[in-house]
Scaffold this active site. Structure first.
Site, PDB file in Angstrom:
ATOM      1  N   ARG A 136    -122.131 -56.956 -59.037  1.00 29.60           N
ATOM      2  CA  ARG A 136    -122.367 -56.165 -57.811  1.00 29.60           C
ATOM      3  C   ARG A 136    -122.167 -54.674 -58.038  1.00 29.60           C
ATOM      4  NH1 ARG A 136    -119.471 -60.977 -55.433  1.00 29.60           N
ATOM      5  NH2 ARG A 136    -118.093 -60.349 -57.102  1.00 29.60           N
ATOM      6  N   MET A 137    -121.097 -54.315 -58.765  1.00 34.08           N
ATOM      7  CA  MET A 137    -120.801 -52.892 -58.938  1.00 34.08           C
ATOM      8  C   MET A 137    -121.809 -52.232 -59.867  1.00 34.08           C
ATOM      9  SD  MET A 137    -118.602 -52.760 -56.799  1.00 34.08           S
ATOM     10  CE  MET A 137    -118.105 -51.070 -56.738  1.00 34.08           C
ATOM     11  N   ALA A 181    -123.307 -56.601 -65.265  1.00 34.94           N
ATOM     12  CA  ALA A 181    -124.501 -56.664 -64.406  1.00 34.94           C
ATOM     13  C   ALA A 181    -124.175 -57.377 -63.097  1.00 34.94           C
ATOM     14  CB  ALA A 181    -125.646 -57.356 -65.146  1.00 34.94           C
ATOM     15  N   SER A 205    -109.650 -47.424 -47.394  1.00 38.62           N
ATOM     16  CA  SER A 205    -110.249 -47.441 -48.732  1.00 38.62           C
ATOM     17  C   SER A 205    -110.163 -46.080 -49.399  1.00 38.62           C
ATOM     18  CB  SER A 205    -111.726 -47.827 -48.627  1.00 38.62           C
ATOM     19  OG  SER A 205    -111.846 -49.146 -48.193  1.00 38.62           O
ATOM     20  N   CYS A 222    -110.089 -54.315 -56.333  1.00 40.35           N
ATOM     21  CA  CYS A 222    -109.699 -53.386 -57.393  1.00 40.35           C
ATOM     22  C   CYS A 222    -108.635 -52.403 -56.897  1.00 40.35           C
ATOM     23  CB  CYS A 222    -110.914 -52.631 -57.890  1.00 40.35           C
ATOM     24  SG  CYS A 222    -111.676 -51.661 -56.610  1.00 40.35           S
ATOM     25  N   ASN A 223    -108.575 -52.191 -55.588  1.00 37.38           N
ATOM     26  CA  ASN A 223    -107.635 -51.195 -55.084  1.00 37.38           C
ATOM     27  C   ASN A 223    -106.453 -51.769 -54.338  1.00 37.38           C
ATOM     28  OD1 ASN A 223    -108.488 -48.805 -56.096  1.00 37.38           O
ATOM     29  ND2 ASN A 223    -110.048 -48.494 -54.533  1.00 37.38           N
TER      30      ASN A 223
HETATM   31  N1  LIG Z   1    -116.631 -55.479 -55.900  1.00 34.05           N
HETATM   32  C1  LIG Z   1    -116.043 -54.312 -55.616  1.00 34.05           C
HETATM   33  O1  LIG Z   1    -116.062 -53.797 -54.482  1.00 34.05           O
HETATM   34  C2  LIG Z   1    -115.354 -53.535 -56.703  1.00 34.05           C
HETATM   35  C3  LIG Z   1    -114.973 -52.215 -56.442  1.00 34.05           C
HETATM   36  C4  LIG Z   1    -114.387 -51.490 -57.477  1.00 34.05           C
HETATM   37  C5  LIG Z   1    -114.174 -52.075 -58.705  1.00 34.05           C
HETATM   38  N2  LIG Z   1    -114.508 -53.373 -58.904  1.00 34.05           N
HETATM   39  C6  LIG Z   1    -114.238 -53.932 -60.206  1.00 34.05           C
HETATM   40  O2  LIG Z   1    -115.463 -53.931 -60.931  1.00 34.05           O
HETATM   41  C7  LIG Z   1    -115.495 -55.043 -61.814  1.00 34.05           C
HETATM   42  C8  LIG Z   1    -116.786 -55.812 -61.557  1.00 34.05           C
HETATM   43  O3  LIG Z   1    -116.783 -56.241 -60.196  1.00 34.05           O
HETATM   44  P1  LIG Z   1    -118.112 -56.901 -59.569  1.00 34.05           P
HETATM   45  O4  LIG Z   1    -117.802 -57.078 -58.116  1.00 34.05           O
HETATM   46  O5  LIG Z   1    -119.313 -56.167 -59.978  1.00 34.05           O
HETATM   47  O6  LIG Z   1    -118.072 -58.343 -60.313  1.00 34.05           O
HETATM   48  P2  LIG Z   1    -119.200 -59.464 -60.409  1.00 34.05           P
HETATM   49  O7  LIG Z   1    -120.317 -59.184 -59.470  1.00 34.05           O
HETATM   50  O8  LIG Z   1    -118.473 -60.761 -60.330  1.00 34.05           O
HETATM   51  O9  LIG Z   1    -119.758 -59.309 -61.900  1.00 34.05           O
HETATM   52  C9  LIG Z   1    -118.936 -59.537 -62.971  1.00 34.05           C
HETATM   53  C10 LIG Z   1    -119.545 -58.958 -64.234  1.00 34.05           C
HETATM   54  O10 LIG Z   1    -118.565 -59.001 -65.264  1.00 34.05           O
HETATM   55  C11 LIG Z   1    -119.088 -59.707 -66.384  1.00 34.05           C
HETATM   56  N3  LIG Z   1    -117.979 -60.380 -67.054  1.00 34.05           N
HETATM   57  C12 LIG Z   1    -117.097 -61.258 -66.511  1.00 34.05           C
HETATM   58  N4  LIG Z   1    -116.187 -61.621 -67.439  1.00 34.05           N
HETATM   59  C13 LIG Z   1    -116.496 -60.966 -68.587  1.00 34.05           C
HETATM   60  C14 LIG Z   1    -115.925 -60.919 -69.873  1.00 34.05           C
HETATM   61  N5  LIG Z   1    -114.838 -61.643 -70.187  1.00 34.05           N
HETATM   62  N6  LIG Z   1    -116.502 -60.129 -70.802  1.00 34.05           N
HETATM   63  C15 LIG Z   1    -117.604 -59.398 -70.499  1.00 34.05           C
HETATM   64  N7  LIG Z   1    -118.206 -59.411 -69.307  1.00 34.05           N
HETATM   65  C16 LIG Z   1    -117.643 -60.170 -68.335  1.00 34.05           C
HETATM   66  C17 LIG Z   1    -120.113 -60.656 -65.805  1.00 34.05           C
HETATM   67  O11 LIG Z   1    -120.995 -61.039 -66.816  1.00 34.05           O
HETATM   68  P3  LIG Z   1    -121.949 -62.354 -66.675  1.00 34.05           P
HETATM   69  O12 LIG Z   1    -123.093 -61.922 -65.806  1.00 34.05           O
HETATM   70  O13 LIG Z   1    -122.322 -62.668 -68.049  1.00 34.05           O
HETATM   71  O14 LIG Z   1    -121.078 -63.401 -66.020  1.00 34.05           O
HETATM   72  C18 LIG Z   1    -120.755 -59.741 -64.750  1.00 34.05           C
HETATM   73  O15 LIG Z   1    -121.649 -58.846 -65.339  1.00 34.05           O
HETATM   74  C19 LIG Z   1    -114.228 -55.843 -61.537  1.00 34.05           C
HETATM   75  O16 LIG Z   1    -113.243 -55.498 -62.496  1.00 34.05           O
HETATM   76  C20 LIG Z   1    -113.783 -55.384 -60.164  1.00 34.05           C
HETATM   77  O17 LIG Z   1    -112.393 -55.449 -59.998  1.00 34.05           O
HETATM   78  C21 LIG Z   1    -115.125 -54.114 -57.949  1.00 34.05           C
END
Ligand SMILES: NC(=O)c1ccc[n+]([C@@H]2O[C@H](COP(=O)([O-])OP(=O)(O)OC[C@H]3O[C@@H](n4cnc5c(N)ncnc54)[C@H](OP(=O)(O)O)[C@@H]3O)[C@@H](O)[C@H]2O)c1
Length: 436
Positions: A201-202, A199, A109, A50-51
């Protein structure tokens, strides 16, 4: 060969630019193939978070290679090279190595020392290997980055305190709720009606921090309700209502604080959706998705406060001082790990010239041996032949021993380059293409 990293991060580009460059895992293979299709790019690996979006690469020629990567970024984002350039950074060789180690340790970070970046670096290693876009050099560098990231977290206090983008998002909400009450401090969220969208990781980390900050209950919305339910089961002390994402409008009408953390590639909330809803008088939206889950046009709606990842800087600045001191402990470790990689790489630079020297000596040995054997005539026994052959091999190995040991031993880069040049000149070892 030239090692470089070209990219952008929260330090050089706002979220509206970063989200244009984000590369999800599903399209990573195609992006890596596109990069590798250029003759200048010998090895490539992409870190997309994301960053940051960073391309680590081994190039044939520095300027031509960097321009090839720049063109890829421009095509991928749809932004012109001139528009993109002010946001890009490029680090070469030692600086590229030092940068990756800092990133992996969490020192670059937004939230200093956060743990997610190490998983993201590991993911970069896995994808590079799976899609065969990395070779021996990047493989070694990336593995060293992972072990350095782990070492920093186990041998310093930087990894303690469970900091993450999610914890900063919860703190930002606490600060803004406090400010709305006229207090410039973090306040409890116990009076807020809170929803979390996503739902993954974040979202899990959001729930953890919400529970720790006095939140009394959360509505958890997700595309796949079952995943939300599984996650809710891990928080027995926090009442969590799991709902399908189709209930989002209802949630936006009834809640006062909504966090979004989905991996959707388009906004899921915008002014057209939010405007007509019969809402509470104030609604705070905290979006940690990149690409953003909430369009910026909602900020124009009465009673709506919208924050995205770039707004987290405000809370991050408040508690970075202590972490900065811990980060200093890690710096010496990073310098040592960088030196180890560079020594290995420098030793590798000597390999082509040593290979050519060995081939040259081997050719001489073979032709002189044949001459000697033919002069000795047919009466030579097979045992005697073997002795003569072993003697010739022994002489070659003795001659090679010193240059091989010297060139592989730790030494300064200029010294090593001077030695390689001298050996090439003295034995006429120049060749058009060097192999490692
Ligand atoms: N990982 C990091 O360190 C981090 C840090 C800061 C920000 N982020 C940002 O936070 C967001 C989530 O990251 P994450 O790591 O938590 O991702 P993740 O674990 O892959 O989870 C993705 C989530 O998004 C949902 N999703 C995916 N596509 C969708 C859509 N088209 N409409 C509605 N829901 C959708 C998924 O739903 P389902 O369960 O139904 O598939 C799941 O709940 C991303 O945008 C990422 O860039 C991540």
């Amino acid at each position: 060969m030239h090692l470089a990293v070209i990219g952008l991060s929260h330090r050089t580009a706002p979220v509206e630019i970063r989200e244009r460059l984000s590369i999800p895992e599903q399209t990573m293979e195609v992006s890596l193939q596109q990069l590798r299709a250029d003759d200048q790019v010998l090895e490539a690996s992409i870190l997309s978070t994301c960053n940051r979006l960073e391309i680590y690469t081994l190039l044939r020629h520095p300027e031509l290679g960097i321009s090839a990567v720049g063109s890829f970024l421009s095509r991928h984002s749809g932004l012109g090279v001139a528009e993109l350039e002010p946001h890009l950074f490029t680090f070469h060789h030692e600086e590229a190595v030092a940068h990756l180690l800092r990133v992996s340790a969490g020192l670059d970070s937004l939230v200093l020392g956060e743990g997610q970046i190490l998983s993201q670096v590991k993911k970069m290693v896995r994808l590079g290997q799976e899609h065969r876009s990395v070779g021996p050099i990047l493989n070694r560098l990336m593995n060293q980055a992972v072990s350095t990231g782990k070492r920093v977290r186990t041998e310093t206090n930087l990894g303690t305190g469970a900091v993450s983008i999610s914890s900063a998002a919860v703190e930002l909400a606490q600060l803004k709720v406090g400010q709305a009450r006229g207090l410039d401090q973090l306040v409890s969220l116990e009076d807020e009606q809170v929803a979390v969208v996503g739902a993954g990781r974040m979202a899990r980390l959001l729930l953890q921090h919400l529970a720790a900050k006095g939140c009394r209950g959360v509505v958890l919305l997700n595309r796949t309700v079952q995943r939300a339910e599984q996650m809710a089961a891990d928080f027995p002390a926090l009442p969590v209502q799991c709902r399908p994402i189709s209930d989002l409008d209802h949630c936006l009408s009834t809640c006062s604080l909504v966090f979004t953390s989905t991996a959707a590639d388009e906004p899921i909330i915008d002014a057209t959706r939010l405007g007509p809803l019969n809402r509470r008088s104030s609604l705070m939206l905290v979006d940690i998705g990149v690409p953003r889950n909430i369009a910026s046009d909602v900020s124009g709606l009465a009673g709506v406060q919208r924050y995205d990842v770039d707004d987290l800087q405000e809370v991050v600045n408040r508690n970075q001082e202590a972490r900065r001191e811990m980060a200093q402990e890690a710096e010496a470790m990073l310098a040592e790990e960088a030196r180890l990689f560079l020594e290995w790489w420098d030793g590798l630079e000597a390999v082509p010239v040593l290979n050519r020297l060995r081939r040259q000596l081997e050719d001489i040995r073979e032709s002189e041996l044949q001459k000697a054997l033919s002069r000795m005539g047919p009466d030579l026994s097979s045992r005697e032949r073997k002795v003569v052959e072993a003697l010739s091999k022994g002489i070659i190995n003795k001659i090679l021993h010193n240059p091989v040991t010297q060139l592989r031993a730790p030494q300064s880069r200029p010294q090593r380059h001077a030695n390689i040049r001298a050996l090439s000149e003295l034995f006429d070892l120049h060749e058009a293409s060097d192999e490692v």
